[in-house]
Design a protein around this motif. Structure first.
Motif, mmCIF file in Angstrom:
data_model
loop_
_atom_site.group_PDB
_atom_site.id
_atom_site.type_symbol
_atom_site.label_atom_id
_atom_site.label_comp_id
_atom_site.label_asym_id
_atom_site.label_seq_id
_atom_site.Cartn_x
_atom_site.Cartn_y
_atom_site.Cartn_z
ATOM 1 N N LYS A 169 -45.595 7.456 -53.520
ATOM 2 C CA LYS A 169 -45.190 6.904 -52.237
ATOM 3 C C LYS A 169 -44.873 8.020 -51.238
ATOM 4 N N ALA A 170 -45.037 7.715 -49.968
ATOM 5 C CA ALA A 170 -44.589 8.619 -48.914
ATOM 6 C C ALA A 170 -43.098 8.384 -48.674
ATOM 7 N N SER A 171 -42.375 9.436 -48.318
ATOM 8 C CA SER A 171 -40.940 9.311 -48.087
ATOM 9 C C SER A 171 -40.679 8.616 -46.754
ATOM 10 N N PRO A 172 -39.497 8.044 -46.570
ATOM 11 C CA PRO A 172 -39.154 7.439 -45.271
ATOM 12 C C PRO A 172 -39.268 8.429 -44.123
ATOM 13 N N GLN A 173 -38.912 9.684 -44.373
ATOM 14 C CA GLN A 173 -39.013 10.713 -43.337
ATOM 15 C C GLN A 173 -40.469 10.964 -42.947
ATOM 16 N N GLN A 174 -41.350 10.993 -43.951
ATOM 17 C CA GLN A 174 -42.776 11.189 -43.671
ATOM 18 C C GLN A 174 -43.333 10.013 -42.877
ATOM 19 N N LEU A 175 -42.986 8.801 -43.270
ATOM 20 C CA LEU A 175 -43.493 7.617 -42.579
ATOM 21 C C LEU A 175 -43.002 7.576 -41.136
ATOM 22 N N LYS A 176 -41.743 7.962 -40.916
ATOM 23 C CA LYS A 176 -41.200 7.973 -39.564
ATOM 24 C C LYS A 176 -41.927 8.991 -38.693
ATOM 25 N N ALA A 177 -42.190 10.179 -39.260
ATOM 26 C CA ALA A 177 -42.900 11.215 -38.499
ATOM 27 C C ALA A 177 -44.305 10.765 -38.145
ATOM 28 N N LEU A 178 -44.987 10.106 -39.075
ATOM 29 C CA LEU A 178 -46.351 9.627 -38.820
ATOM 30 C C LEU A 178 -46.362 8.522 -37.774
ATOM 31 N N GLU A 179 -45.418 7.608 -37.883
ATOM 32 C CA GLU A 179 -45.353 6.498 -36.937
ATOM 33 C C GLU A 179 -45.062 6.995 -35.524
ATOM 34 N N THR A 180 -44.184 7.972 -35.416
ATOM 35 C CA THR A 180 -43.781 8.480 -34.106
ATOM 36 C C THR A 180 -44.930 9.172 -33.397
ATOM 37 N N ILE A 181 -45.707 9.956 -34.134
ATOM 38 C CA ILE A 181 -46.713 10.805 -33.500
ATOM 39 C C ILE A 181 -48.021 10.082 -33.247
ATOM 40 N N ALA A 182 -48.215 8.905 -33.843
ATOM 41 C CA ALA A 182 -49.515 8.229 -33.812
ATOM 42 C C ALA A 182 -49.648 7.238 -32.660
ATOM 43 N N GLN A 183 -48.843 7.392 -31.591
ATOM 44 C CA GLN A 183 -48.893 6.436 -30.497
ATOM 45 C C GLN A 183 -48.962 7.148 -29.155
ATOM 46 N N ASP A 184 -49.402 6.421 -28.145
ATOM 47 C CA ASP A 184 -49.486 6.951 -26.786
ATOM 48 C C ASP A 184 -49.567 5.761 -25.837
ATOM 49 N N THR A 185 -49.567 6.038 -24.555
ATOM 50 C CA THR A 185 -49.705 4.961 -23.571
ATOM 51 C C THR A 185 -51.029 4.218 -23.797
ATOM 52 N N GLY A 186 -50.952 2.942 -24.051
ATOM 53 C CA GLY A 186 -52.158 2.143 -24.277
ATOM 54 C C GLY A 186 -52.634 2.116 -25.706
ATOM 55 N N ILE A 187 -51.991 2.896 -26.593
ATOM 56 C CA ILE A 187 -52.384 2.938 -28.009
ATOM 57 C C ILE A 187 -51.147 2.716 -28.866
ATOM 58 N N SER A 188 -51.220 1.755 -29.755
ATOM 59 C CA SER A 188 -50.135 1.508 -30.704
ATOM 60 C C SER A 188 -50.659 1.671 -32.123
ATOM 61 N N SER A 189 -49.749 1.744 -33.066
ATOM 62 C CA SER A 189 -50.165 1.891 -34.461
ATOM 63 C C SER A 189 -49.277 1.035 -35.352
ATOM 64 N N GLN A 190 -49.831 0.626 -36.477
ATOM 65 C CA GLN A 190 -49.081 -0.126 -37.471
ATOM 66 C C GLN A 190 -49.296 0.522 -38.825
ATOM 67 N N ILE A 191 -48.211 0.822 -39.529
ATOM 68 C CA ILE A 191 -48.292 1.421 -40.856
ATOM 69 C C ILE A 191 -47.943 0.363 -41.896
ATOM 70 N N PHE A 192 -48.741 0.295 -42.952
ATOM 71 C CA PHE A 192 -48.527 -0.665 -44.030
ATOM 72 C C PHE A 192 -48.373 0.087 -45.358
ATOM 73 N N THR A 193 -47.304 -0.218 -46.065
ATOM 74 C CA THR A 193 -47.069 0.389 -47.379
ATOM 75 C C THR A 193 -46.817 -0.659 -48.460
ATOM 76 N N ASP A 194 -46.543 -1.894 -48.053
ATOM 77 C CA ASP A 194 -46.293 -2.964 -49.013
ATOM 78 C C ASP A 194 -47.570 -3.316 -49.768
ATOM 79 N N LYS A 195 -47.449 -3.519 -51.057
ATOM 80 C CA LYS A 195 -48.626 -3.768 -51.900
ATOM 81 C C LYS A 195 -49.384 -5.022 -51.470
ATOM 82 N N THR A 196 -48.668 -6.051 -51.049
ATOM 83 C CA THR A 196 -49.336 -7.285 -50.613
ATOM 84 C C THR A 196 -50.180 -7.026 -49.373
ATOM 85 N N ASP A 197 -49.627 -6.283 -48.403
ATOM 86 C CA ASP A 197 -50.382 -5.929 -47.203
ATOM 87 C C ASP A 197 -51.610 -5.084 -47.550
ATOM 88 N N LEU A 198 -51.408 -4.118 -48.430
ATOM 89 C CA LEU A 198 -52.522 -3.232 -48.790
ATOM 90 C C LEU A 198 -53.643 -3.999 -49.486
#
Length: 368
Positions: A169-198
């Motif tokens: 698994k990725a750590s909460p800190q890693q997921l937060k860093a990825l979520e923060t950097i992966a967005q911009d004006t007009g672009i959003s992102s969604q991260i999924f780690t739950d097995k059901t979602d995957l």
């Protein structure tokens, strides 16, 4: 000696000699390929101080960006404190990318690399998009303090690792860093780690992959961009070298035959099941508007994500089959609850082993 026996022995001997010749030549070519990789995926040596030399070096960093099928569909033009990027439509993939979405996202990836490389050389890169012009991206530079960020340092290390990961698994800190950097004006992102979602997202990927594998034009186009041995990869300087995805290498005349025999729907679908189930998560990039401006922005966001993931010790790779087939993309959009917005890119990430890297064409071939 009887004639038939002589012919048989001679034939076996010819095959043996041919096999030995290929093995020896392949070993030599593998060594040359490794040397080319070291020269390609590196940070800069000392520059001579001229503005043109620096601009050329920034273009070299740009070419290390991710791009669809490693087609490298870009042209660069160097000006006085300026670089422009235009699409090279001779390298478009009409089957997998009929509206050139991935092509323009690739240009955004290249521009993002320039931004981080420029800061390392004491320049602030201001990116503007002109989707009504041939030179669709313009990057103007102004002096700033030098800053070798973690994202800049990650540029030569980044790669799309198309293999199973180790299920860590990725750590909460890693997921937060990825979520923060992966967005911009007009672009959003969604991260999924739950097995059901995957598992649900996996089925969209499999549905898209199944549709593509039943499309003769898609299969033919993919095969055209495959490089089955190091000699072919070095000759072209582009495309998908089979070793970079953990697959075996073959002489050119055997590689195509092997592809025809091995590239089967069930095998490929099982491969993607293994890859996603062994991943720490999946991230989806979503555009507010479905146009060139936002496709380029999505590419920039993805490239930042990729560099951040690399800096954090994570691997990643595209699972874009779910967004490349329109009917599947619509079903995925419904699952993501994004209405009429477009899912641009779908990427899995996790912890995994290093694989061989792909090559790039010389900078001189992409500067016009």
């Amino acid at each position: 000696m009887k004639r038939r026996k002589f012919i048989t022995i001679a034939g076996v001997g010819t095959i043996a000699v041919g096999g030995l010749t290929y093995f020896l030549n392949d070993s030599y070519q593998n060594q040359k390929y490794k040397e080319r990789i070291i020269d390609t995926w590196r940070h800069s040596s000392k520059l001579n101080g001229s503005n043109k030399a620096l601009m050329v070096e920034l273009v070299r960093y740009a070419t290390l960006a991710a791009n669809s099928h490693n087609t490298q569909p870009w042209h660069f033009k160097i000006g006085n404190k300026k670089i422009t990027i235009s699409p090279d439509f001779t390298r478009r993939c009409s089957a997998v990318d009929p509206d050139d979405h991935h092509l323009y996202a690739s240009l955004g990836c290249a521009a993002e690399n320039v931004v981080h490389a420029a800061r390392a050389f004491g320049l602030e890169a201001n990116v503007s998009i002109h989707n009504d012009l041939e030179e669709v991206i313009q990057i103007d530079f102004e002096p700033t303090s030098s800053n070798q960020s973690d994202l800049f340092l990650a540029i030569p290390k980044r790669q799309c690792t198309r293999a199973p990961y180790d299920s860590t698994k990725a750590s909460p800190q890693q997921l937060k860093a990825l979520e923060t950097i992966a967005q911009d004006t007009g672009i959003s992102s969604q991260i999924f780690t739950d097995k059901t979602d995957l598992e649900t997202i996996l089925e969209f990927v499999v549905a898209g992959n199944t549709d593509q594998m039943r499309d003769e034009a898609f299969v033919r186009e993919l095969k055209d961009w495959l490089r089955f041995n190091p000699y072919s990869a070095m000759k072209h300087g582009d495309g998908l070298y089979t070793a970079t995805s953990g697959n075996p290498t073959f002489p050119g005349f055997v590689g195509g035959l092997f592809f025809d025999l091995a590239f089967k729907e069930k095998t490929e679908n099982d491969k993607y099941r293994d890859q996603i189930r062994s991943s720490a998560g999946v991230i989806a990039f979503v555009s507010e508007q479905d146009d060139i401006d936002h496709w380029i922005k999505a590419g920039r966001c993805y490239q930042r994500f990729a560099l951040q993931a690399t800096a954090l010790g994570l691997k990643h790779s595209f699972v874009n089959q779910a967004v490349e087939v329109p009917k599947v993309r619509a079903q995925l959009a419904n699952y993501l609850n994004i209405g009429n917005r477009r899912t641009d890119l779908l990427i899995r990430f996790g912890h995994g082993a290093e694989l061989p890297k792909s090559l790039r064409r010389p900078v001189s071939e992409v500067i016009i």
